[in-house]
Design a protein around this motif. Sequence first.
Motif, PDB file in Angstrom:
ATOM      1  N   GLY A 110      47.036  35.184  47.532  1.00  0.00           N
ATOM      2  CA  GLY A 110      47.906  36.161  46.886  1.00  0.00           C
ATOM      3  C   GLY A 110      49.311  36.140  47.462  1.00  0.00           C
ATOM      4  N   ASP A 111      49.409  36.011  48.789  1.00  0.00           N
ATOM      5  CA  ASP A 111      50.726  35.912  49.416  1.00  0.00           C
ATOM      6  C   ASP A 111      51.536  34.754  48.840  1.00  0.00           C
ATOM      7  OD1 ASP A 111      50.243  38.044  51.114  1.00  0.00           O
ATOM      8  OD2 ASP A 111      49.617  36.791  52.804  1.00  0.00           O
ATOM      9  N   ILE A 112      50.866  33.635  48.617  1.00  0.00           N
ATOM     10  CA  ILE A 112      51.567  32.405  48.236  1.00  0.00           C
ATOM     11  C   ILE A 112      51.769  32.302  46.725  1.00  0.00           C
ATOM     12  CG2 ILE A 112      51.399  29.880  48.240  1.00  0.00           C
ATOM     13  CD1 ILE A 112      49.844  30.146  50.892  1.00  0.00           C
ATOM     14  N   HIS A 113      50.714  32.573  45.950  1.00  0.00           N
ATOM     15  CA  HIS A 113      50.757  32.322  44.502  1.00  0.00           C
ATOM     16  C   HIS A 113      51.010  33.578  43.669  1.00  0.00           C
ATOM     17  CE1 HIS A 113      49.566  28.183  45.085  1.00  0.00           C
ATOM     18  NE2 HIS A 113      48.540  28.576  45.824  1.00  0.00           N
ATOM     19  N   GLY A 114      51.100  34.736  44.313  1.00  0.00           N
ATOM     20  CA  GLY A 114      51.375  35.964  43.576  1.00  0.00           C
ATOM     21  C   GLY A 114      50.168  36.885  43.578  1.00  0.00           C
ATOM     22  N   ARG A 115      50.385  38.117  44.030  1.00  0.00           N
ATOM     23  CA  ARG A 115      49.260  39.047  44.163  1.00  0.00           C
ATOM     24  C   ARG A 115      48.749  39.535  42.810  1.00  0.00           C
ATOM     25  NH1 ARG A 115      53.363  40.437  48.711  1.00  0.00           N
ATOM     26  NH2 ARG A 115      52.410  39.223  50.380  1.00  0.00           N
ATOM     27  N   ARG A 116      49.660  39.783  41.875  1.00  0.00           N
ATOM     28  CA  ARG A 116      49.192  40.177  40.541  1.00  0.00           C
ATOM     29  C   ARG A 116      48.404  39.041  39.894  1.00  0.00           C
ATOM     30  NH1 ARG A 116      53.720  41.452  36.271  1.00  0.00           N
ATOM     31  NH2 ARG A 116      53.914  39.172  36.350  1.00  0.00           N
ATOM     32  N   ARG A 117      48.896  37.817  40.023  1.00  0.00           N
ATOM     33  CA  ARG A 117      48.198  36.670  39.425  1.00  0.00           C
ATOM     34  C   ARG A 117      46.801  36.523  39.993  1.00  0.00           C
ATOM     35  NH1 ARG A 117      51.159  30.958  39.687  1.00  0.00           N
ATOM     36  NH2 ARG A 117      52.519  32.085  38.226  1.00  0.00           N
ATOM     37  N   MET A 118      46.653  36.620  41.312  1.00  0.00           N
ATOM     38  CA  MET A 118      45.333  36.476  41.936  1.00  0.00           C
ATOM     39  C   MET A 118      44.439  37.680  41.623  1.00  0.00           C
ATOM     40  SD  MET A 118      45.217  33.508  43.315  1.00  0.00           S
ATOM     41  CE  MET A 118      46.280  32.955  41.955  1.00  0.00           C
ATOM     42  N   PHE A 119      45.038  38.864  41.515  1.00  0.00           N
ATOM     43  CA  PHE A 119      44.262  40.042  41.111  1.00  0.00           C
ATOM     44  C   PHE A 119      43.669  39.836  39.722  1.00  0.00           C
ATOM     45  CE2 PHE A 119      43.922  44.049  38.810  1.00  0.00           C
ATOM     46  CZ  PHE A 119      43.225  44.861  39.687  1.00  0.00           C
ATOM     47  N   MET A 120      44.485  39.370  38.792  1.00  0.00           N
ATOM     48  CA  MET A 120      44.004  39.169  37.429  1.00  0.00           C
ATOM     49  C   MET A 120      42.978  38.039  37.357  1.00  0.00           C
ATOM     50  SD  MET A 120      47.508  39.741  35.214  1.00  0.00           S
ATOM     51  CE  MET A 120      46.639  39.512  33.648  1.00  0.00           C
ATOM     52  N   LEU A 121      43.213  36.959  38.113  1.00  0.00           N
ATOM     53  CA  LEU A 121      42.237  35.869  38.138  1.00  0.00           C
ATOM     54  C   LEU A 121      40.912  36.362  38.707  1.00  0.00           C
ATOM     55  CD1 LEU A 121      41.502  32.903  37.792  1.00  0.00           C
ATOM     56  CD2 LEU A 121      42.519  32.436  40.031  1.00  0.00           C
ATOM     57  N   GLY A 122      40.979  37.121  39.812  1.00  0.00           N
ATOM     58  CA  GLY A 122      39.757  37.659  40.390  1.00  0.00           C
ATOM     59  C   GLY A 122      39.043  38.604  39.438  1.00  0.00           C
ATOM     60  N   MET A 123      39.799  39.463  38.744  1.00  0.00           N
ATOM     61  CA  MET A 123      39.185  40.393  37.805  1.00  0.00           C
ATOM     62  C   MET A 123      38.527  39.650  36.643  1.00  0.00           C
ATOM     63  SD  MET A 123      38.438  43.485  36.990  1.00  0.00           S
ATOM     64  CE  MET A 123      39.486  44.633  37.898  1.00  0.00           C
ATOM     65  N   GLY A 124      39.196  38.608  36.145  1.00  0.00           N
ATOM     66  CA  GLY A 124      38.604  37.826  35.066  1.00  0.00           C
ATOM     67  C   GLY A 124      37.305  37.159  35.483  1.00  0.00           C
ATOM     68  N   LEU A 125      37.302  36.528  36.663  1.00  0.00           N
ATOM     69  CA  LEU A 125      36.084  35.884  37.164  1.00  0.00           C
ATOM     70  C   LEU A 125      34.991  36.914  37.425  1.00  0.00           C
ATOM     71  CD1 LEU A 125      37.606  33.251  39.634  1.00  0.00           C
ATOM     72  CD2 LEU A 125      36.509  32.813  37.428  1.00  0.00           C
ATOM     73  N   PHE A 126      35.377  38.075  37.966  1.00  0.00           N
ATOM     74  CA  PHE A 126      34.398  39.120  38.253  1.00  0.00           C
ATOM     75  C   PHE A 126      33.749  39.611  36.961  1.00  0.00           C
ATOM     76  CE2 PHE A 126      32.883  43.361  39.325  1.00  0.00           C
ATOM     77  CZ  PHE A 126      32.386  43.199  40.603  1.00  0.00           C
ATOM     78  N   THR A 127      34.536  39.758  35.915  1.00  0.00           N
ATOM     79  CA  THR A 127      34.004  40.209  34.630  1.00  0.00           C
ATOM     80  C   THR A 127      33.036  39.182  34.048  1.00  0.00           C
ATOM     81  OG1 THR A 127      36.052  41.447  34.227  1.00  0.00           O
ATOM     82  CG2 THR A 127      34.636  41.006  32.326  1.00  0.00           C
ATOM     83  N   LEU A 128      33.424  37.909  34.084  1.00  0.00           N
ATOM     84  CA  LEU A 128      32.542  36.862  33.579  1.00  0.00           C
ATOM     85  C   LEU A 128      31.251  36.776  34.394  1.00  0.00           C
ATOM     86  CD1 LEU A 128      35.148  34.036  32.846  1.00  0.00           C
ATOM     87  CD2 LEU A 128      33.910  35.427  31.171  1.00  0.00           C
ATOM     88  N   ALA A 129      31.375  36.886  35.710  1.00  0.00           N
ATOM     89  CA  ALA A 129      30.184  36.841  36.556  1.00  0.00           C
ATOM     90  C   ALA A 129      29.284  38.038  36.296  1.00  0.00           C
ATOM     91  CB  ALA A 129      30.588  36.802  38.027  1.00  0.00           C
ATOM     92  N   SER A 130      29.866  39.204  35.995  1.00  0.00           N
ATOM     93  CA  SER A 130      29.063  40.390  35.676  1.00  0.00           C
ATOM     94  C   SER A 130      28.261  40.169  34.399  1.00  0.00           C
ATOM     95  CB  SER A 130      29.966  41.616  35.526  1.00  0.00           C
ATOM     96  OG  SER A 130      30.600  41.923  36.748  1.00  0.00           O
ATOM     97  N   ILE A 131      28.876  39.492  33.411  1.00  0.00           N
ATOM     98  CA  ILE A 131      28.138  39.143  32.193  1.00  0.00           C
ATOM     99  C   ILE A 131      26.965  38.239  32.541  1.00  0.00           C
ATOM    100  CG2 ILE A 131      28.272  37.927  29.989  1.00  0.00           C
ATOM    101  CD1 ILE A 131      31.211  38.770  29.820  1.00  0.00           C
ATOM    102  N   ALA A 132      27.222  37.236  33.389  1.00  0.00           N
ATOM    103  CA  ALA A 132      26.157  36.311  33.788  1.00  0.00           C
ATOM    104  C   ALA A 132      25.043  37.039  34.531  1.00  0.00           C
ATOM    105  CB  ALA A 132      26.741  35.190  34.654  1.00  0.00           C
ATOM    106  N   CYS A 133      25.393  38.004  35.386  1.00  0.00           N
ATOM    107  CA  CYS A 133      24.377  38.800  36.086  1.00  0.00           C
ATOM    108  C   CYS A 133      23.544  39.605  35.095  1.00  0.00           C
ATOM    109  CB  CYS A 133      25.035  39.750  37.083  1.00  0.00           C
ATOM    110  SG  CYS A 133      25.767  38.970  38.535  1.00  0.00           S
ATOM    111  N   GLY A 134      24.217  40.265  34.162  1.00  0.00           N
ATOM    112  CA  GLY A 134      23.518  41.123  33.223  1.00  0.00           C
ATOM    113  C   GLY A 134      22.636  40.371  32.249  1.00  0.00           C
ATOM    114  N   LEU A 135      22.942  39.101  31.980  1.00  0.00           N
ATOM    115  CA  LEU A 135      22.163  38.301  31.036  1.00  0.00           C
ATOM    116  C   LEU A 135      21.263  37.288  31.732  1.00  0.00           C
ATOM    117  CD1 LEU A 135      24.918  37.588  28.337  1.00  0.00           C
ATOM    118  CD2 LEU A 135      23.246  39.453  28.398  1.00  0.00           C
ATOM    119  N   ALA A 136      21.179  37.338  33.059  1.00  0.00           N
ATOM    120  CA  ALA A 136      20.437  36.327  33.818  1.00  0.00           C
ATOM    121  C   ALA A 136      18.980  36.245  33.353  1.00  0.00           C
ATOM    122  CB  ALA A 136      20.485  36.649  35.304  1.00  0.00           C
ATOM    123  N   PRO A 137      18.505  35.030  33.018  1.00  0.00           N
ATOM    124  CA  PRO A 137      17.117  34.889  32.559  1.00  0.00           C
ATOM    125  C   PRO A 137      16.104  34.825  33.685  1.00  0.00           C
ATOM    126  CG  PRO A 137      18.235  32.775  32.470  1.00  0.00           C
ATOM    127  CD  PRO A 137      19.258  33.777  32.904  1.00  0.00           C
ATOM    128  N   GLY A 138      16.574  34.578  34.907  1.00  0.00           N
ATOM    129  CA  GLY A 138      15.665  34.455  36.033  1.00  0.00           C
ATOM    130  C   GLY A 138      16.364  34.766  37.332  1.00  0.00           C
TER     131      GLY A 138
END
Length: 462
Positions: free
Chosen positions: A64-92
């Motif tokens: 975040g220091d180097i590439h931008g804190r807002r950019r890394m926040f949004m990237l982290g939030m996007g990945l977290f949201t996608l991973a939450s979908i994967a958790c909620g739909l996990a078949p096993g």
Amino acid sequence: MPRAGTLPAVLTGVFITVLDFFIVNVAIPATQRDLHAGSAAIEWVVAGYALAYGSGLILGGRLGDIHGRRRMFMLGMGLFTLASIACGLAPGAAALVAARVVQGAAAALLSPQVLAIVRTAYTGPAQLRATNAYALTMGLAAVFGQLIGGVLIHADLFGLGWRACFLINVPIGIAVLAVARRVIPESRVPEAVRLDLGGAALVTAALVATLLPLIEGREQGWPLWTWASFAGAAGLFVAYGRRRHDAPLIDPALFRQRAFSTGLFTALAYTMGMAAYFLIFALYAQQERGLDALGAGLVFVPIGAGYLGASLLAPRLVARIGRQTIALGGLTRALGLGVLFVLVAQDVAIGWLVPVLVLDGIGMGLALAPIMTTVLSRVAPQHAGAAAGALTTAQQVGGALGVGVVGIVYYGSLADGVPTAFRHGLIYLVLAALALAGLVQLLPRTAGRTKAAPVAREGVHA
């Protein structure tokens, strides 16, 4: 400059990442039944998130220091949201564990940006208020995580059961991403800095080697590999300290600031008592008092009420007594836990525990925000992300260490009954609270005062 929606947006990110650390506890029995999972796989549903989260925080902060804190926040939030979908739909179970690891890595990218944004976007009293709001949000997410999980499972929304505990993150994440670019100012280190990839690899490996045995050691009886892992972690940290780089992952000068270095140990002591308490109190409520997931979650409401009230009071106390506000929080916790020890021994009705639980929540609330203010108060803006990552890492390591220690105490006494095991765990927690009050005396006398250090504005833009 921050906008009206800056703080709500970033604090929402804090809330869901902390929530997901605790909400899964009440979902474990239903998850295990539905996925026909073994105990080892279920343990890794919790441990995988904790390991990826805790070991990636410093790297996430520096990115975040180097590439931008807002950019890394949004990237982290996007990945977290996608991973939450994967958790909620996990078949096993295997798919769920893999998704939880990704979710933890996303949280490690998102979480340190929040404190860094607070540190660089706000100044003076506004910065102090924002830091207090951060601490309040984090504490409420931790305290009420099990209650929210219990409510979601009990409600069985759309027949989702335990899956709702993960899928609830999806609309929240989408909403934050929709407004983040408009309301969160971007900031980064003004000069071009090259990421210390070798240092990042050493620190990440050292943190994995530290956290892995803390998470798995008690369950496996502390085999030889756990001690070898601790020794390896020490060697990796030493190797990192001897490296030379023009932009190290963590500037060694930070650790020469007493407020920062001692503040990290204070944060470690605080979370060693908090996470351990949540574990054994939830076990006591369900194993001894026979409460279900919702009932066990409701027991945490008095703690949350005390925490909320004390968090609102803490800034005024800090203005008057500075660092001793943290000590007062530790002593209040020690008193509350000591009284709880006596009441549990008398086997009183659970309603009699409510005033003591409120008192314990007050102790938590008095300590957390001043600790964060102390650690970050003198950090230069160019190191805000790395410092925030180090602080959050100390909290994660403290939580894992506290759970490991209290697990030894609790399960080592379980043959004598749950009440005895719980009381022995409370003795450890009282000692941790007293250690917190003692460590505070090593902080600079002005630590935690309301006057914030000046913040350079370079590298901050909308």
